[in-house]
Design an enzyme around this catalytic site. Structure first.
Site, short mmCIF file in Angstrom:
data_model
loop_
_atom_site.label_atom_id
_atom_site.label_comp_id
_atom_site.label_asym_id
_atom_site.label_seq_id
_atom_site.Cartn_x
_atom_site.Cartn_y
_atom_site.Cartn_z
N ASN A 115 38.78 7.23 57.24
CA ASN A 115 38.34 8.31 58.13
C ASN A 115 39.44 8.75 59.09
O ASN A 115 39.65 9.94 59.30
CB ASN A 115 37.10 7.86 58.92
N HIS A 161 40.73 58.42 65.11
CA HIS A 161 39.63 58.83 64.20
C HIS A 161 40.17 59.31 62.85
O HIS A 161 39.52 60.08 62.16
CB HIS A 161 38.76 59.93 64.82
N SER A 282 48.71 52.26 35.31
CA SER A 282 47.35 52.26 34.77
C SER A 282 47.45 52.19 33.26
O SER A 282 48.36 52.76 32.66
CB SER A 282 46.64 53.54 35.19
N LYS A 288 49.96 57.23 36.78
CA LYS A 288 49.60 56.44 37.93
C LYS A 288 50.67 55.43 38.35
O LYS A 288 51.32 54.81 37.52
CB LYS A 288 48.30 55.64 37.68
N ASN A 290 50.22 52.54 41.14
CA ASN A 290 49.19 52.05 42.07
C ASN A 290 49.74 51.05 43.07
O ASN A 290 50.56 50.20 42.72
CB ASN A 290 48.06 51.39 41.28
N GLU A 295 46.78 46.50 48.13
CA GLU A 295 45.35 46.41 47.83
C GLU A 295 44.91 44.96 47.68
O GLU A 295 43.85 44.55 48.17
CB GLU A 295 45.03 47.16 46.53
N GLN A 327 34.82 15.98 53.50
CA GLN A 327 35.72 16.09 52.35
C GLN A 327 35.82 17.55 51.89
O GLN A 327 36.83 17.95 51.32
CB GLN A 327 35.20 15.20 51.23
N LYS A 330 38.80 20.45 52.84
CA LYS A 330 40.14 20.70 52.29
C LYS A 330 40.26 21.95 51.42
O LYS A 330 41.22 22.71 51.60
CB LYS A 330 40.66 19.43 51.60
N1 ARG Z 1 38.19 11.71 50.63
C1 ARG Z 1 37.61 11.53 51.92
C2 ARG Z 1 37.69 12.83 52.70
O1 ARG Z 1 38.39 13.69 52.29
C3 ARG Z 1 38.35 10.46 52.66
C4 ARG Z 1 37.51 9.77 53.66
C5 ARG Z 1 36.45 8.98 52.98
N2 ARG Z 1 35.70 8.22 53.93
C6 ARG Z 1 34.56 7.70 53.60
N3 ARG Z 1 33.93 7.04 54.53
N4 ARG Z 1 34.05 7.79 52.39
O2 ARG Z 1 37.06 12.99 53.71
#
Ligand code: ARG
Length: 460
Positions: A115, A161, A282, A288, A290, A295, A327, A330
């Site tokens: 953690n 505007h 295109s 064209k 583009n 975009e 988790q 990420k």
């Molecule tokens: N892969 C977990 C995460 O990204 C790591 C921490 C996991 N901790 C746990 N108590 N299972 O958060």
């Protein structure tokens, strides 16, 4: 030892092995493997600290540090085998370390938890990412400055505007973009300050019984200090949300620039040419060209804003301290970093390549009575109150519109019908160049002010 039904690093209390579906469902190594460098650096600093306070022998610490170096080299050479069964980057590396160095590897996790480990890894990762992104912003800001200098005298319509309002210079417009992105730069670095504290040592949530030296770890990893509260340390994801908020704002800015470039590149405006290498054709319409790059940037802004939302919603229901929900932080974080980084790189390359079609810009500015305010200012100068001058010019504009010509094209006698204060010196005040040159208040569009702003930006 009683035979365990589960071979995981944490498998001691389990009677059966994890279902294959749950393994697939709960693994994160497929996306957190990219934290390997930070994970290894963090573990090496932790091991050195454990040796310093006497929890680990110097010999074990050395084995750990060099074992981790070997793993780093294997990962970078592509010969490291990642396993979904080992869940995440942390356990993949720890398991391999134990294979390499034996019991010393098993001692590494003393006084810490995944953690606080993962919280540390992401802070290190994001810190590096911010530094890279700031470098890209610097390239863009420098590109805008050069373009502004090149186009300091180029007159174009300024809009409110999306209607022609007053003439401005193209250079002035580029400096406006630059201000936006420089505020973002500041925001990124401000967030960096808050994230640059070490959470390691919080262990699972409550701290640890070992006599650890968190400050020593912080020092080794280049943190400005340590976090204050162990519960907060393992659950705080504010810094990611702040980052994604800033990333969203950068994308909003890039998206607004894109919208302008898309308009300007269209034949209806024809203010700029984007080089062929930034455009595509295109498959059906041979004529064209583009503006796909702007975009796509405009489109990708939606993704990054989505990433911010994902993180906000991820956190809003979580009690202290760590929950596995985290988790899921990420993928949106990495997506925001990757998307922003690509968009910034593309802009850094595209800005110096923008070709301004000065004649078209100028011709457009001459339409739409863009110097009407200058005529009003002229009358104010002759003693008329501004509100009255505004009314007089409004009538003159209506007259010119009826004749389908510009104010500057009305003969003096016709202009004088609207106010006897108008003399033949008026024409010198209502040309485009006179109009922009007159707006020389600090931060205004006059070429003289644009050059002054560029000089300030360059520090001279
Ligand atoms: N892969 C977990 C995460 O990204 C790591 C921490 C996991 N901790 C746990 N108590 N299972 O958060």
């Amino acid at each position: 030892m009683a035979s365990s039904g589960n071979q995981k690093l944490w498998g001691g209390r389990f009677a059966e092995s994890t279902s294959a579906l749950v393994e697939k469902f709960s693994e994160s190594v497929s996306f957190d493997a990219r934290l390997y460098r930070q994970d290894i650096r963090g573990s090496q600093a932790h091991a050195r600290m454990l040796a310093k306070v006497g929890v680990l022998s110097a010999e074990d610490a050395d084995k750990i540090v060099s074992g981790l170096d070997t793993i780093l080299a294997q990962i970078e050479a592509g010969s490291f085998e990642w396993s979904e069964k080992l869940e995440d980057v942390h356990m993949n590396i720890e398991a391999r370390l134990t294979e390499l160095v034996g019991d010393a590897g098993k001692r590494l996790h003393t006084g810490r938890s995944r953690n606080d480990q993962v919280a540390t890894d992401i802070r290190l990762y994001l810190r590096d990412a911010i530094d890279d992104l700031v470098g890209m912003i610097d390239r863009i800001a420098a590109g805008l400055l050069d373009l502004a200098e090149r186009e300091a005298d180029s007159v174009m319509p300024g809009f409110t505007h999306l209607q022609i309002a007053q003439p401005v210079t193209f250079g002035h417009h580029m400096l406006a973009w630059r201000e936006q992105i420089l505020r973002d730069r500041e925001r990124l670095l401000d967030g960096r300050k808050r994230l640059n504290r070490l959470p390691l040592g919080a262990a699972a949530l409550a701290g640890t019984v070992y006599p650890i030296d968190r400050h020593y770890v912080a020092e080794q990893l280049g943190f400005d200090g340590v976090t204050e509260n162990s519960l907060d340390s393992v659950s705080d994801r504010d810094f990611m949300i702040e980052f994604c908020a800033t990333a969203s704002l950068v994308m909003v800015h890039l998206s607004r620039w894109s919208e302008e470039l898309i308009l300007w590149a269209s034949p209806m405006f024809a203010f700029v040419d984007l080089p062929d290498r930034f455009c595509t054709g295109s498959s059906i319409m041979p004529q064209k060209k583009n503006p796909d790059v702007p975009e796509l940037v405009r489109g990708k802004a939606g993704r990054v804003i989505g990433d911010l939302n994902a993180l906000l919603v991820l956190m809003k229901g979580q009690p202290l301290a760590y929950n596995r929900d985290n988790q899921e932080d990420k993928p949106p974080l990495f997506d925001a970093i990757d998307t922003l980084s690509l968009c910034l790189q593309v802009y850094a390359e595209m800005i110096p390549a923008i070709v301004v079609r000065r004649d078209n810009c100028r011709a457009a500015a001459a339409k739409g009575f863009s110097t009407a305010t200058d005529l009003a200012d002229y009358l104010v100068n002759k003693g008329l109150p501004f509100r009255d001058a505004h009314h007089v010019v409004g009538s003159a504009v209506a007259h010119a519109a009826q004749k389908d010509c510009d104010l500057a094209e009305l003969p003096l006698a016709e202009l004088q019908q609207f106010s006897p204060l108008i003399g033949d010196d008026v024409y010198a005040h209502i040309t485009l160049d006179a109009s922009v040159a007159a707006r020389r208040s600090y931060g205004g569009t006059a070429p003289e002010q644009v050059r002054a702003a560029i000089a300030r930006a360059r520090g001279n």
